[in-house]
Design a protein around this motif. Sequence first.
Motif, PDB file in Angstrom:
ATOM      1  N   PHE A   1       6.539   3.638  14.824  1.00  0.00           N
ATOM      2  CA  PHE A   1       5.966   3.071  13.609  1.00  0.00           C
ATOM      3  C   PHE A   1       4.978   4.068  13.044  1.00  0.00           C
ATOM      4  CE2 PHE A   1       2.419   1.133  11.421  1.00  0.00           C
ATOM      5  CZ  PHE A   1       3.061   0.392  10.441  1.00  0.00           C
ATOM      6  N   PRO A   2       4.950   4.330  11.712  1.00  0.00           N
ATOM      7  CA  PRO A   2       5.935   3.900  10.721  1.00  0.00           C
ATOM      8  C   PRO A   2       7.307   4.551  10.968  1.00  0.00           C
ATOM      9  CG  PRO A   2       4.019   4.994   9.685  1.00  0.00           C
ATOM     10  CD  PRO A   2       3.936   5.220  11.148  1.00  0.00           C
TER      11      PRO A   2
ATOM     12  N   ILE B   1       0.831  -1.205   0.000  1.00  0.00           N
ATOM     13  CA  ILE B   1       0.000   0.000   0.000  1.00  0.00           C
ATOM     14  C   ILE B   1       0.861   1.250   0.000  1.00  0.00           C
ATOM     15  CG2 ILE B   1      -0.311   0.037   2.523  1.00  0.00           C
ATOM     16  CD1 ILE B   1      -3.298   0.916   1.831  1.00  0.00           C
TER      17      ILE B   1
ATOM     18  N   LEU C   1       6.533   0.653   4.609  1.00  0.00           N
ATOM     19  CA  LEU C   1       5.697   0.377   5.784  1.00  0.00           C
ATOM     20  C   LEU C   1       6.046  -0.999   6.345  1.00  0.00           C
ATOM     21  CD1 LEU C   1       3.435   2.058   7.127  1.00  0.00           C
ATOM     22  CD2 LEU C   1       1.778   0.644   5.891  1.00  0.00           C
TER      23      LEU C   1
END
Lengths: 380, 147
Positions: free
Chosen positions: B34-35, B7, B11
């Motif tokens: 995160f990320p 996506i 990531l």
Amino acid sequence: MDVAIVGIGIHPFGRTPSRTGLQQGAYAARLALQDAGVEWKDMQFAFGGSASAGNADALGNELGLTGIPFINVANGCATGGSSLMAAYAAIKSGEHDIGLVAGFDKHDRGAFNADPAALGIGQWYGEVGLMMTTQFFAMKIQKYMHDYGISADTLAKVAEKAFSNGALNPNAWRREPVSAEQVADSMMLNDPLTKFMFCSPAEGGVALVLCRADKAKNYCDSPVYLKSAVLRSRRFGSFEVFAPSQALQQVDGPTVDASKAAFEMAGVGPGDIDVAQLQDTESGAEVMHMAENGFCEHGEQEQLIQSGATHIGGSMPINTDGGCLANGEPIGASGLRQVYENVLQLRGQAGDHQVPGDPRLGYTHVYGAPGISAVTILQR
Amino acid sequence: MSKQVPIVEGLFTWPAEQPALLGSRCNNCGVAAFPVAQSCMACSGQDVSVEELPGRGTLWTWTVQRFMPKPPYHSNETPETFQPYGVGYLELPGGVRVEGRLTENDPEKIRIGMEMDVVFDTWRTEDNGDEIITFFFRPVSEPAQEG
Ligand SMILES: [Zn+2]
């Protein structure tokens, strides 16, 4: 120099197809000026905000162009609180003697849709369906219920109280009582929160006239003094809305920080407060914000709410005008609505929703994305 | 020819035999994010390293999204075919709590503290046939009953 609120005005909340958001703001501003017995040309400055209804300084087109410094404020749900804090500082510093704070809005129906990019988050986060404030509130209260034993019935009772208070407030949007059973049985939107436990985007406007405390009696027989106005943003480790991840170690959120600072600034404690307006974006928020603002220990809300302590006649009246649940949330106006309500309460002018016993100290609290909180303490 | 596309790049590792979420860890204070971030939200440091996050954790909190979000929500669903989905924060040991969709949407089968795996699957299919891949959290399956 202390700061006083000497004029208040409101445009009824809800849906008013015949007026733009800006016109609702102007309506509130004219009432606030009239309440203080002053004219727009007497204002030395203005701060105002609106999220979806244009720039607040366009109020000049409605009220008249007088050349004053008019500053637009945009700070999400804390827009009103931020305007008020800025006005407070402008008077406290001695820079100005008297000015206006205004907030208004007019939103489309349905949940707010936020733009990830504006918050520094990747587009993927919205694409997969995580960019929802309702999810955050649901997950926060889910965890809180698990940790502190709050029941689903208590969430329903918060909404029931909001609608019964709204029914007493002529400026509220929702004016029909709704029973706890109806709240619990309404459509589940984000477990454990049902449709009637959430507030909706709406319309409305509020304005306040502020001045130097030593001149307050020139404008108003019953001035209300702004003892503190505090804004805080999130620190690292607090659990906030629109967070793709959060730290394993948790710290207090901006509400706790703003509340502590506001009490310290005012020189009073939670036990001294006679009436409180706390951000109730949904039922769970009111429950958690009771403890985060220092009004009880975590978990005590279950007994307090079940026993009716937070009702208008209770020992800890909360959201006496129906809160966001009964008024909806026009972002620019929402925080100022709380202040308007407390001024009414402290003046003894709240009518059917008046708290008994001549309240002397009022407390307001807003919380919004992406982790900001504004608190005021008012004293008559 | 259709292909599987993450996506967003960065990531998680993709393609990979054992894909993993990618986080960053501050070389000054040791806090993970995160990320992947360019700087550290805890200490403002700018010296960070990228690392693979654990593939299993415990559910910290959750909800079920019962109505279809407005855009930027982008799936292959229509209001008619929309299915409620679980959302939760998964606590990854030594790392962070990551927010993601759950593969489970039955509230009776979701509880705080349950173990879940990070899995990778098709999120939507584009007009050109490309499969857009993202991450999900899936309950660790109960061990098979003996006997
Ligand atoms: Zn660091």
